[in-house]
Design a protein around this motif. Structure first.
Motif, PDB file in Angstrom:
ATOM      1  N   GLY A 201      -5.790  -7.356  -8.332  1.00 15.09           N
ATOM      2  CA  GLY A 201      -6.302  -6.950  -7.285  1.00 15.09           C
ATOM      3  C   GLY A 201      -7.779  -6.362  -7.049  1.00 15.09           C
ATOM      4  N   TRP A 202      -8.034  -5.515  -8.285  1.00 19.30           N
ATOM      5  CA  TRP A 202      -9.277  -4.871  -8.331  1.00 19.30           C
ATOM      6  C   TRP A 202      -9.514  -5.950  -9.306  1.00 19.30           C
ATOM      7  CZ3 TRP A 202      -9.491  -1.783 -13.521  1.00 19.30           C
ATOM      8  CH2 TRP A 202     -10.687  -1.767 -13.805  1.00 19.30           C
ATOM      9  N   LEU A 203      -9.474  -6.388 -10.300  1.00 10.43           N
ATOM     10  CA  LEU A 203      -9.930  -7.170 -11.094  1.00 10.43           C
ATOM     11  C   LEU A 203     -10.785  -8.378 -10.678  1.00 10.43           C
ATOM     12  CD1 LEU A 203      -8.161  -7.289 -14.033  1.00 10.43           C
ATOM     13  CD2 LEU A 203     -10.645  -5.804 -14.106  1.00 10.43           C
ATOM     14  N   VAL A 204      -9.528  -9.106  -9.751  1.00  9.00           N
ATOM     15  CA  VAL A 204     -10.094 -10.558  -9.967  1.00  9.00           C
ATOM     16  C   VAL A 204     -11.293 -10.498  -8.162  1.00  9.00           C
ATOM     17  CG1 VAL A 204      -8.744 -12.663  -9.055  1.00  9.00           C
ATOM     18  CG2 VAL A 204      -8.184 -11.405 -10.480  1.00  9.00           C
ATOM     19  N   PHE A 205     -10.195  -9.510  -6.602  1.00 16.06           N
ATOM     20  CA  PHE A 205     -11.042  -9.656  -5.935  1.00 16.06           C
ATOM     21  C   PHE A 205     -11.390  -8.777  -5.366  1.00 16.06           C
ATOM     22  CE2 PHE A 205      -6.842 -12.035  -6.217  1.00 16.06           C
ATOM     23  CZ  PHE A 205      -7.219 -13.228  -5.462  1.00 16.06           C
ATOM     24  N   ASP A 206     -12.268  -7.337  -6.785  1.00 22.41           N
ATOM     25  CA  ASP A 206     -12.915  -6.458  -6.350  1.00 22.41           C
ATOM     26  C   ASP A 206     -12.075  -5.273  -5.302  1.00 22.41           C
ATOM     27  OD1 ASP A 206     -15.063  -5.310  -7.543  1.00 22.41           O
ATOM     28  OD2 ASP A 206     -16.189  -5.653  -5.153  1.00 22.41           O
ATOM     29  N   GLU A 207     -11.247  -5.111  -5.702  1.00 24.64           N
ATOM     30  CA  GLU A 207     -10.004  -4.676  -4.456  1.00 24.64           C
ATOM     31  C   GLU A 207     -10.686  -2.875  -5.080  1.00 24.64           C
ATOM     32  OE1 GLU A 207      -7.390  -7.582  -2.446  1.00 24.64           O
ATOM     33  OE2 GLU A 207      -6.279  -5.806  -3.331  1.00 24.64           O
ATOM     34  N   ARG A 208     -10.503  -1.977  -3.609  1.00 26.48           N
ATOM     35  CA  ARG A 208     -10.496  -0.655  -4.722  1.00 26.48           C
ATOM     36  C   ARG A 208      -9.427  -0.167  -5.111  1.00 26.48           C
ATOM     37  NH1 ARG A 208     -11.007   4.595  -1.414  1.00 26.48           N
ATOM     38  NH2 ARG A 208     -12.052   6.101  -2.817  1.00 26.48           N
ATOM     39  N   ILE A 209      -9.253   0.901  -6.322  1.00 28.85           N
ATOM     40  CA  ILE A 209      -8.064   1.753  -6.420  1.00 28.85           C
ATOM     41  C   ILE A 209      -8.295   3.067  -6.505  1.00 28.85           C
ATOM     42  CG2 ILE A 209      -5.870   2.091  -8.127  1.00 28.85           C
ATOM     43  CD1 ILE A 209      -6.134  -0.975  -9.049  1.00 28.85           C
ATOM     44  N   VAL A 210      -7.890   3.768  -5.937  1.00 24.72           N
ATOM     45  CA  VAL A 210      -8.594   5.044  -6.155  1.00 24.72           C
ATOM     46  C   VAL A 210      -7.527   6.021  -7.035  1.00 24.72           C
ATOM     47  CG1 VAL A 210      -8.908   5.700  -4.325  1.00 24.72           C
ATOM     48  CG2 VAL A 210      -6.406   6.132  -4.947  1.00 24.72           C
ATOM     49  N   PRO A 211      -8.003   7.182  -7.946  1.00 24.26           N
ATOM     50  CA  PRO A 211      -7.996   7.738  -8.913  1.00 24.26           C
ATOM     51  C   PRO A 211      -5.923   7.807  -9.167  1.00 24.26           C
ATOM     52  CG  PRO A 211     -10.047   8.367  -8.747  1.00 24.26           C
ATOM     53  CD  PRO A 211      -9.332   7.269  -6.951  1.00 24.26           C
ATOM     54  N   ILE A 212      -5.904   8.390  -7.877  1.00 22.99           N
ATOM     55  CA  ILE A 212      -4.234   8.658  -7.391  1.00 22.99           C
ATOM     56  C   ILE A 212      -3.269   7.773  -7.835  1.00 22.99           C
ATOM     57  CG2 ILE A 212      -4.250   8.785  -5.393  1.00 22.99           C
ATOM     58  CD1 ILE A 212      -2.197  12.262  -6.423  1.00 22.99           C
ATOM     59  N   PHE A 213      -3.688   6.279  -7.609  1.00 27.50           N
ATOM     60  CA  PHE A 213      -3.582   4.964  -7.837  1.00 27.50           C
ATOM     61  C   PHE A 213      -2.944   4.463  -9.666  1.00 27.50           C
ATOM     62  CE2 PHE A 213      -2.472   0.986  -8.897  1.00 27.50           C
ATOM     63  CZ  PHE A 213      -1.484   0.302  -7.616  1.00 27.50           C
TER      64      PHE A 213
END
Length: 112
Positions: free
Chosen positions: A79-91
């Motif tokens: 999701g982060w790489l393909v759809f540019d979704e945000r992942i927060v550091p705690i994730f």
């Protein structure tokens, strides 16, 4: 391999889902019925299910099932790489804990 197939299917489902965004429910479902990505995703899930059954015929469930957790890592990263979704550091910490848990379950399976 099953977890990778599940993750790929989820990415395809996301792509299909994005195409129906903003549409009324029925119109959205009619629209995605014409999208090849939907049928590819369903096919990937079908193949993954057959692979999973084959794996379970050969490997104890306590050894095999924790590997499904890898999909919990792969899908958000996709999701982060393909759809540019945000992942927060705690994730990322959570991902690390999942990987440590996977390692520990596999060590435990070897001990028992």
């Amino acid at each position: 391999m099953v977890a990778v197939a599940i993750a790929a299917g989820q990415a395809l489902f996301k792509r299909v889902g994005l195409s129906m965004r903003g549409q009324p429910l029925l119109d959205g479902f009619l629209m995605i019925a014409c999208q090849p990505a939907l049928y590819v995703a369903l096919g990937v899930y079908g193949v993954a299910t057959l692979m999973w059954i084959w794996i379970l015929s050969r490997v104890p469930l306590m050894v095999a099932y924790p590997w499904v957790a890898i999909s919990v890592v792969i899908v958000p990263v996709l999701g982060w790489l393909v759809f540019d979704e945000r992942i927060v550091p705690i994730f990322w910490l959570g991902i690390g804990l999942i990987l440590v848990g996977l390692f520990l379950t596999q060590v435990a399976a070897q001990i028992s």
